[in-house]
Design a protein around this motif. Sequence first.
Motif, PDB file in Angstrom:
ATOM      1  N   LEU A 131       0.830  -1.196   0.000  1.00  0.00           N
ATOM      2  CA  LEU A 131       0.000   0.000   0.000  1.00  0.00           C
ATOM      3  C   LEU A 131       0.869   1.252   0.000  1.00  0.00           C
ATOM      4  O   LEU A 131       1.662   1.464   0.922  1.00  0.00           O
ATOM      5  CB  LEU A 131      -0.921   0.011   1.220  1.00  0.00           C
ATOM      6  N   GLN A 132       0.710   2.073  -1.017  1.00  0.00           N
ATOM      7  CA  GLN A 132       1.434   3.331  -1.093  1.00  0.00           C
ATOM      8  C   GLN A 132       0.551   4.426  -0.494  1.00  0.00           C
ATOM      9  O   GLN A 132      -0.528   4.726  -1.010  1.00  0.00           O
ATOM     10  CB  GLN A 132       1.812   3.641  -2.537  1.00  0.00           C
ATOM     11  N   VAL A 133       1.041   4.972   0.608  1.00  0.00           N
ATOM     12  CA  VAL A 133       0.241   5.878   1.434  1.00  0.00           C
ATOM     13  C   VAL A 133       0.890   7.261   1.433  1.00  0.00           C
ATOM     14  O   VAL A 133       2.114   7.388   1.557  1.00  0.00           O
ATOM     15  CB  VAL A 133       0.145   5.345   2.882  1.00  0.00           C
ATOM     16  N   ALA A 139      -4.816   7.691   1.758  1.00  0.00           N
ATOM     17  CA  ALA A 139      -4.678   8.480   2.987  1.00  0.00           C
ATOM     18  C   ALA A 139      -4.573   7.538   4.183  1.00  0.00           C
ATOM     19  O   ALA A 139      -5.236   6.498   4.213  1.00  0.00           O
ATOM     20  CB  ALA A 139      -5.880   9.400   3.157  1.00  0.00           C
ATOM     21  N   PRO A 140      -3.743   7.869   5.193  1.00  0.00           N
ATOM     22  CA  PRO A 140      -3.668   7.012   6.389  1.00  0.00           C
ATOM     23  C   PRO A 140      -5.033   6.761   7.012  1.00  0.00           C
ATOM     24  O   PRO A 140      -5.311   5.656   7.493  1.00  0.00           O
ATOM     25  CB  PRO A 140      -2.757   7.808   7.325  1.00  0.00           C
ATOM     26  N   SER A 141      -5.890   7.767   6.987  1.00  0.00           N
ATOM     27  CA  SER A 141      -7.229   7.627   7.587  1.00  0.00           C
ATOM     28  C   SER A 141      -8.124   6.673   6.803  1.00  0.00           C
ATOM     29  O   SER A 141      -9.167   6.242   7.310  1.00  0.00           O
ATOM     30  CB  SER A 141      -7.898   9.002   7.676  1.00  0.00           C
ATOM     31  N   ASP A 142      -7.726   6.348   5.542  1.00  0.00           N
ATOM     32  CA  ASP A 142      -8.530   5.435   4.724  1.00  0.00           C
ATOM     33  C   ASP A 142      -8.072   3.987   4.830  1.00  0.00           C
ATOM     34  O   ASP A 142      -8.680   3.095   4.222  1.00  0.00           O
ATOM     35  CB  ASP A 142      -8.481   5.855   3.254  1.00  0.00           C
ATOM     36  N   LEU A 143      -7.016   3.720   5.595  1.00  0.00           N
ATOM     37  CA  LEU A 143      -6.506   2.349   5.677  1.00  0.00           C
ATOM     38  C   LEU A 143      -7.527   1.393   6.275  1.00  0.00           C
ATOM     39  O   LEU A 143      -7.642   0.237   5.844  1.00  0.00           O
ATOM     40  CB  LEU A 143      -5.204   2.315   6.488  1.00  0.00           C
ATOM     41  N   ALA A 144      -8.283   1.870   7.261  1.00  0.00           N
ATOM     42  CA  ALA A 144      -9.295   1.004   7.876  1.00  0.00           C
ATOM     43  C   ALA A 144     -10.324   0.567   6.839  1.00  0.00           C
ATOM     44  O   ALA A 144     -10.729  -0.608   6.807  1.00  0.00           O
ATOM     45  CB  ALA A 144      -9.970   1.737   9.038  1.00  0.00           C
ATOM     46  N   GLN A 145     -10.755   1.499   5.999  1.00  0.00           N
ATOM     47  CA  GLN A 145     -11.730   1.150   4.962  1.00  0.00           C
ATOM     48  C   GLN A 145     -11.137   0.202   3.929  1.00  0.00           C
ATOM     49  O   GLN A 145     -11.762  -0.787   3.534  1.00  0.00           O
ATOM     50  CB  GLN A 145     -12.225   2.421   4.269  1.00  0.00           C
ATOM     51  N   VAL A 146      -9.915   0.509   3.487  1.00  0.00           N
ATOM     52  CA  VAL A 146      -9.270  -0.318   2.463  1.00  0.00           C
ATOM     53  C   VAL A 146      -9.045  -1.738   2.964  1.00  0.00           C
ATOM     54  O   VAL A 146      -9.197  -2.712   2.212  1.00  0.00           O
ATOM     55  CB  VAL A 146      -7.937   0.328   2.031  1.00  0.00           C
ATOM     56  N   LEU A 147      -8.696  -1.883   4.237  1.00  0.00           N
ATOM     57  CA  LEU A 147      -8.365  -3.206   4.779  1.00  0.00           C
ATOM     58  C   LEU A 147      -9.538  -3.906   5.438  1.00  0.00           C
ATOM     59  O   LEU A 147      -9.386  -5.040   5.915  1.00  0.00           O
ATOM     60  CB  LEU A 147      -7.219  -3.053   5.793  1.00  0.00           C
ATOM     61  N   PRO A 156      -0.377 -10.705   4.158  1.00  0.00           N
ATOM     62  CA  PRO A 156       0.530  -9.676   4.672  1.00  0.00           C
ATOM     63  C   PRO A 156       0.262  -8.317   4.020  1.00  0.00           C
ATOM     64  O   PRO A 156      -0.121  -8.236   2.850  1.00  0.00           O
ATOM     65  CB  PRO A 156       1.919 -10.195   4.276  1.00  0.00           C
ATOM     66  N   VAL A 157       0.475  -7.266   4.794  1.00  0.00           N
ATOM     67  CA  VAL A 157       0.322  -5.903   4.307  1.00  0.00           C
ATOM     68  C   VAL A 157       1.645  -5.179   4.526  1.00  0.00           C
ATOM     69  O   VAL A 157       2.204  -5.218   5.627  1.00  0.00           O
ATOM     70  CB  VAL A 157      -0.810  -5.163   5.038  1.00  0.00           C
ATOM     71  N   VAL A 158       2.135  -4.524   3.474  1.00  0.00           N
ATOM     72  CA  VAL A 158       3.379  -3.757   3.561  1.00  0.00           C
ATOM     73  C   VAL A 158       3.063  -2.306   3.234  1.00  0.00           C
ATOM     74  O   VAL A 158       2.478  -2.011   2.188  1.00  0.00           O
ATOM     75  CB  VAL A 158       4.436  -4.302   2.579  1.00  0.00           C
ATOM     76  N   LEU A 159       3.427  -1.416   4.137  1.00  0.00           N
ATOM     77  CA  LEU A 159       3.189   0.008   3.930  1.00  0.00           C
ATOM     78  C   LEU A 159       4.371   0.667   3.233  1.00  0.00           C
ATOM     79  O   LEU A 159       5.520   0.250   3.403  1.00  0.00           O
ATOM     80  CB  LEU A 159       2.936   0.708   5.267  1.00  0.00           C
ATOM     81  N   ASP A 160       4.064   1.698   2.483  1.00  0.00           N
ATOM     82  CA  ASP A 160       5.084   2.509   1.827  1.00  0.00           C
ATOM     83  C   ASP A 160       4.591   3.949   1.924  1.00  0.00           C
ATOM     84  O   ASP A 160       3.837   4.413   1.070  1.00  0.00           O
ATOM     85  CB  ASP A 160       5.246   2.072   0.369  1.00  0.00           C
ATOM     86  N   ALA A 161       4.981   4.636   2.993  1.00  0.00           N
ATOM     87  CA  ALA A 161       4.410   5.943   3.306  1.00  0.00           C
ATOM     88  C   ALA A 161       5.514   6.965   3.572  1.00  0.00           C
ATOM     89  O   ALA A 161       5.752   7.345   4.723  1.00  0.00           O
ATOM     90  CB  ALA A 161       3.484   5.835   4.506  1.00  0.00           C
TER      91      ALA A 161
END
Length: 613
Positions: A131-133, A139-147, A156-161
């Motif tokens: 996930l490119q954030v 948006a960081p606030s949209d991660l809950a919706q996306v996941l 597994p989830v890998v962040l790139d922010a």
Amino acid sequence: MVPEPPVDADALEIPLAEGAQHTREEWEKATAAVLRKSGRLGDDAPDADVWGRLATTTLDGIAVTPLGTADLVQRLGDPGLPGQAPYTRGARVKAPEDAWDVRACFADPDARTTTEHVVTDLENGVTSLWLQVGDGEIAPSDLAQVLEPVFLDLAPVVLDAPTAPVDAAQALVSVLADKGVQAAAGTSLGADPIGNRLRSHGVTELDVVDEVASLAVRAGVRAIAVDGTAAHDLGASDVQELAYVLAAGVAYLRLLTDADSTTGHDADTAAGLLEFRLAATDEQLLTIAKLRAARRLWARVAELSGIAEAHRGMLQHAVTSRPMMTKYDPYVNMLRTTVAAFAAGVGGAESVTVLPFDERLGLPEPFSRRIARNTSSLLIEESHVGAVTDPAGGSYAIEKLTDDLARAAWDLFGELEAAGGVPVALDLLRERIGTTVSDRALLVARRKRPITGVSEFPNLREELPERRPSASTRPQPHRYAAEFEQMRDEPVGQPVFLATMGPIAQHTARATFASNLLAAGGIDVIVAGATDGAEAVVGAYAEAGRPPVAVLAGTDAAYGEWGADLVAALREAGATRVVLAGKPAAVEAELDDSAAAGLDALAFLRRTREALA
């Protein structure tokens, strides 16, 4: 330099066909005969010269032999077994059904669209999420919706922010807590402030490492992405990317084990917080060798750092190269990424991301996302590429190339450490990368590193697929095709008159060469000519509107017979610039330019565009 054969080279047996054994001398003789027939080797040249004629040299000056032989590995160390130190052959032993983790990349800022893409990909072969954030991305606030629809204990989830590493990490940890699950192995918060410094983008304060590592330890996930694509995207060579990864990895180990920090970790724990990201290109042998060399190098670093052998393996995430992708003829990117994904899988990467073929044009659509994920699926399920661990292991050429890359990267890593280590030595690294960029650009300009669909075989009448533009603020990577694509972005309104001389069979080769060369610079052509005599050609030139630039295409014999007359006639008819396709010595007339194989195509195209303007 091409490796010198050992003293007993003539006695060396080479398997050229099943059940047949031949000496090196026999191979040289047979190969030399072919090269002499094609004009690539002189009649008086010794047969042994075939090694130099057929060897290629990488941007790092490493010679790649045309034929792997046992003598290449006589002095090399034992690469070990898969899953055992020095981990050259793999950080773990994979079961045939394991293959690699198919990791899809998501960056669309529309949370609903990204959620739909996540669900579709997971239902159709993708096994982890990248996930490119940040600004213009998720948006960081949209991660809950996306996941929300994701089983985080399985995928597994890998962040790139880069612009919001702590906010994104906190958001993911909160989602895990709300769901009450333990994150799947391989999940990473993905902070990389050193990579951000190299890219000159995002949060670069090293305090982020301590903060994100604390969150990662509590959540039982990885914290840091040691991202080699930060160097690769600037134009780094394979050796430079490897050296950077080692230097950045060491810097993170020092930060994580710092006894003065609030959360100093032991060396084994620190090593377990790192994941490594490397670029996979369409140069498949180099990609395979680079991934193997990276594991060997990191195992040595870990050994010197006092890390237990069980924790010395490098967790690798391979991503198909962004710099190699083209805007024009984007469907060729499918071929590039397929070769890169194949090489990444054969090279032993635990996770592989195939970028959509249209990523140069904007945000990918469902079709291009499907092609990207199916590339890995086809390689795994139908080609069974992942069924064998390190299938390239034991190949003389691959083992030698792995060793050459590892040694060269270790030397550069030593220079970076002597200069203070990263991030202090980033300027030194940028300077080395700048030299590589210049060297590569010259090869691209001369079309010695051809780019299909751009510098070779361009289609001026193609219609590019339309995509929604990306709003990401990330710096654009260095593109190998950039200078040609800039010309294509601004096509010349005036065409060139291509005067063909003689029958089709005689002028086709040079006419095709000239047409493709001009098209690579956004220049169209009007083709007309005659079998003999200048008068008919000049008549066609007048009907074409008398373009200021005319290019002659024919045989050397035709040039000698009536080339000078045609040059004079075209000038009299209004041509202000006359160019010859071939060597200028072939015609006894004053020419303005010439175009033959090996020329600086970019310089030639710029001169021609100026004349047309």
